[in-house]
Design a protein around this motif. Structure first.
Motif, mmCIF file in Angstrom:
data_model
loop_
_atom_site.group_PDB
_atom_site.id
_atom_site.type_symbol
_atom_site.label_atom_id
_atom_site.label_comp_id
_atom_site.label_asym_id
_atom_site.label_seq_id
_atom_site.Cartn_x
_atom_site.Cartn_y
_atom_site.Cartn_z
ATOM 1 N N PRO A 101 37.491 58.410 -73.065
ATOM 2 C CA PRO A 101 38.432 57.811 -72.104
ATOM 3 C C PRO A 101 38.511 58.677 -70.849
ATOM 4 N N PRO A 102 38.594 58.068 -69.669
ATOM 5 C CA PRO A 102 38.591 58.825 -68.409
ATOM 6 C C PRO A 102 39.611 59.959 -68.373
ATOM 7 N N ALA A 103 40.812 59.702 -68.886
ATOM 8 C CA ALA A 103 41.855 60.743 -68.853
ATOM 9 C C ALA A 103 41.449 61.953 -69.691
ATOM 10 N N GLU A 104 40.846 61.701 -70.862
ATOM 11 C CA GLU A 104 40.419 62.799 -71.736
ATOM 12 C C GLU A 104 39.234 63.538 -71.133
ATOM 13 N N ARG A 105 38.327 62.791 -70.522
ATOM 14 C CA ARG A 105 37.166 63.398 -69.874
ATOM 15 C C ARG A 105 37.605 64.323 -68.744
ATOM 16 N N GLU A 106 38.582 63.875 -67.972
ATOM 17 C CA GLU A 106 39.090 64.676 -66.858
ATOM 18 C C GLU A 106 39.811 65.920 -67.369
ATOM 19 N N LYS A 107 40.512 65.771 -68.482
ATOM 20 C CA LYS A 107 41.227 66.905 -69.074
ATOM 21 C C LYS A 107 40.230 67.994 -69.509
ATOM 22 N N LEU A 108 39.132 67.572 -70.126
ATOM 23 C CA LEU A 108 38.116 68.534 -70.556
ATOM 24 C C LEU A 108 37.435 69.187 -69.361
ATOM 25 N N ARG A 109 37.167 68.385 -68.337
ATOM 26 C CA ARG A 109 36.544 68.927 -67.117
ATOM 27 C C ARG A 109 37.418 70.015 -66.507
ATOM 28 N N LYS A 110 38.721 69.749 -66.426
ATOM 29 C CA LYS A 110 39.653 70.723 -65.847
ATOM 30 C C LYS A 110 39.750 71.982 -66.710
ATOM 31 N N LEU A 111 39.682 71.801 -68.044
ATOM 32 C CA LEU A 111 39.746 72.941 -68.954
ATOM 33 C C LEU A 111 38.538 73.854 -68.756
ATOM 34 N N ILE A 112 37.353 73.258 -68.642
ATOM 35 C CA ILE A 112 36.128 74.033 -68.423
ATOM 36 C C ILE A 112 36.202 74.785 -67.096
ATOM 37 N N LEU A 113 36.592 74.072 -66.044
ATOM 38 C CA LEU A 113 36.665 74.704 -64.720
ATOM 39 C C LEU A 113 37.727 75.796 -64.696
ATOM 40 N N TRP A 114 38.823 75.572 -65.392
ATOM 41 C CA TRP A 114 39.880 76.593 -65.458
ATOM 42 C C TRP A 114 39.343 77.883 -66.074
ATOM 43 N N TYR A 115 38.609 77.771 -67.169
ATOM 44 C CA TYR A 115 38.079 78.967 -67.833
ATOM 45 C C TYR A 115 37.157 79.741 -66.895
ATOM 46 N N PHE A 116 36.284 79.041 -66.217
ATOM 47 C CA PHE A 116 35.287 79.720 -65.388
ATOM 48 C C PHE A 116 35.805 80.141 -64.015
ATOM 49 N N MET A 117 36.800 79.438 -63.482
ATOM 50 C CA MET A 117 37.213 79.683 -62.097
ATOM 51 C C MET A 117 38.588 80.320 -61.943
ATOM 52 N N MET A 157 27.268 72.169 -62.492
ATOM 53 C CA MET A 157 27.844 73.221 -63.330
ATOM 54 C C MET A 157 27.238 74.577 -62.969
ATOM 55 N N LEU A 158 25.929 74.624 -62.797
ATOM 56 C CA LEU A 158 25.278 75.882 -62.427
ATOM 57 C C LEU A 158 25.811 76.394 -61.095
ATOM 58 N N LYS A 159 25.968 75.508 -60.139
ATOM 59 C CA LYS A 159 26.495 75.900 -58.828
ATOM 60 C C LYS A 159 27.901 76.477 -58.962
ATOM 61 N N THR A 160 28.737 75.827 -59.774
ATOM 62 C CA THR A 160 30.100 76.318 -60.008
ATOM 63 C C THR A 160 30.083 77.713 -60.622
ATOM 64 N N LEU A 161 29.226 77.911 -61.625
ATOM 65 C CA LEU A 161 29.142 79.205 -62.303
ATOM 66 C C LEU A 161 28.699 80.304 -61.345
ATOM 67 N N LEU A 162 27.677 80.016 -60.546
ATOM 68 C CA LEU A 162 27.160 81.031 -59.628
ATOM 69 C C LEU A 162 28.157 81.325 -58.512
ATOM 70 N N GLU A 163 28.800 80.286 -57.989
ATOM 71 C CA GLU A 163 29.794 80.498 -56.927
ATOM 72 C C GLU A 163 31.007 81.274 -57.436
ATOM 73 N N SER A 164 31.255 81.191 -58.752
ATOM 74 C CA SER A 164 32.377 81.925 -59.346
ATOM 75 C C SER A 164 31.975 83.331 -59.767
ATOM 76 N N GLY A 165 30.724 83.693 -59.493
ATOM 77 C CA GLY A 165 30.282 85.061 -59.745
ATOM 78 C C GLY A 165 29.867 85.370 -61.159
ATOM 79 N N HIS A 166 29.554 84.332 -61.955
ATOM 80 C CA HIS A 166 29.171 84.573 -63.346
ATOM 81 C C HIS A 166 27.678 84.849 -63.473
ATOM 82 N N ARG A 167 27.338 85.691 -64.435
ATOM 83 C CA ARG A 167 25.938 85.908 -64.794
ATOM 84 C C ARG A 167 25.524 84.768 -65.722
#
Length: 198
Positions: free
Chosen positions: A87-103, A129-139
């Motif tokens: 469901p879109p709401a659950e998908r968005e919740k997971l997306r935000k959770l992933i971005l929160w951890y990395f950013m 996702m790769l762009k987000t990880l690299l822009e956030s300074g992750h190896r």
């Protein structure tokens, strides 16, 4: 070969938690749904069913922490991304959770393993996702799963394309089914933490 002798599930989180800042090094695994991330983790840890492998993608809904060799390190299993049937709401919740951890969680994992399917390569959402990880300074390290599905010629073409898209990032091909290449992935991401294990 360095060994992972003891693995324990610690907890799953959906937001700020003391485990994020308890000083134990973290190795994070992330990937598109249905890419074989759970199978990869089981193979790396030499455990058949530590992480549940579902026929339906999108089963991981928390950020799950596993203790390696009495907290020499944590393996951090993040939810898969891009599963269209959620469901879109659950998908968005997971997306935000992933971005929160990395950013925003102020966590710096020792390395982030981005898991790809060798037959698919970098999908647009993987590139994001790769762009987000690299822009956030992750190896970042690219783990390329399912190499057992290709013949030698197909494998050569696919890996060449993936390496081109990955640039200077290390690419490790393997099969979570046959375990070919899994030792290389294990030693690369956990080797530094396993040297002192008795």
């Amino acid at each position: 070969m360095k060994e992972i002798k003891k693995v324990e599930f610690v907890k799953g989180i959906r937001g700020t938690d003391d485990i994020l800042v308890d000083g134990v090094p973290q190795v994070a695994f992330i990937g598109r749904s249905n890419v074989g991330k759970s199978s990869t983790i089981n193979a790396v840890l030499s455990k058949k069913d530590l992480v549940k492998v579902g026929k339906k993608p999108g089963k991981t809904t928390e950020i799950n922490f596993f203790s390696i060799n009495n907290k020499s390190a944590y393996l951090v299993d993040l939810p898969g991304y891009g599963y269209a049937k959620l469901p879109p709401a659950e998908r968005e919740k997971l997306r935000k959770l992933i971005l929160w951890y990395f950013m925003y969680a102020e966590v710096k994992p020792h390395v982030v393993v981005l898991v790809l399917d060798v037959k698919v390569g970098f999908s647009p959402i993987d590139k994001d996702m790769l762009k987000t990880l690299l822009e956030s300074g992750h190896r970042v390290l690219i783990g390329v799963n399912k190499i057992d599905k290709l013949n030698q010629k197909e494998f050569g073409v696919a890996i060449k394309k993936i390496q081109k898209d990955a640039g200077e990032i290390t690419v490790i091909p393997y099969s979570s089914l046959t375990l070919l290449g899994v030792n290389i992935l294990r030693d690369t991401v956990f080797g530094i933490f396993l040297k002192s294990v008795k």
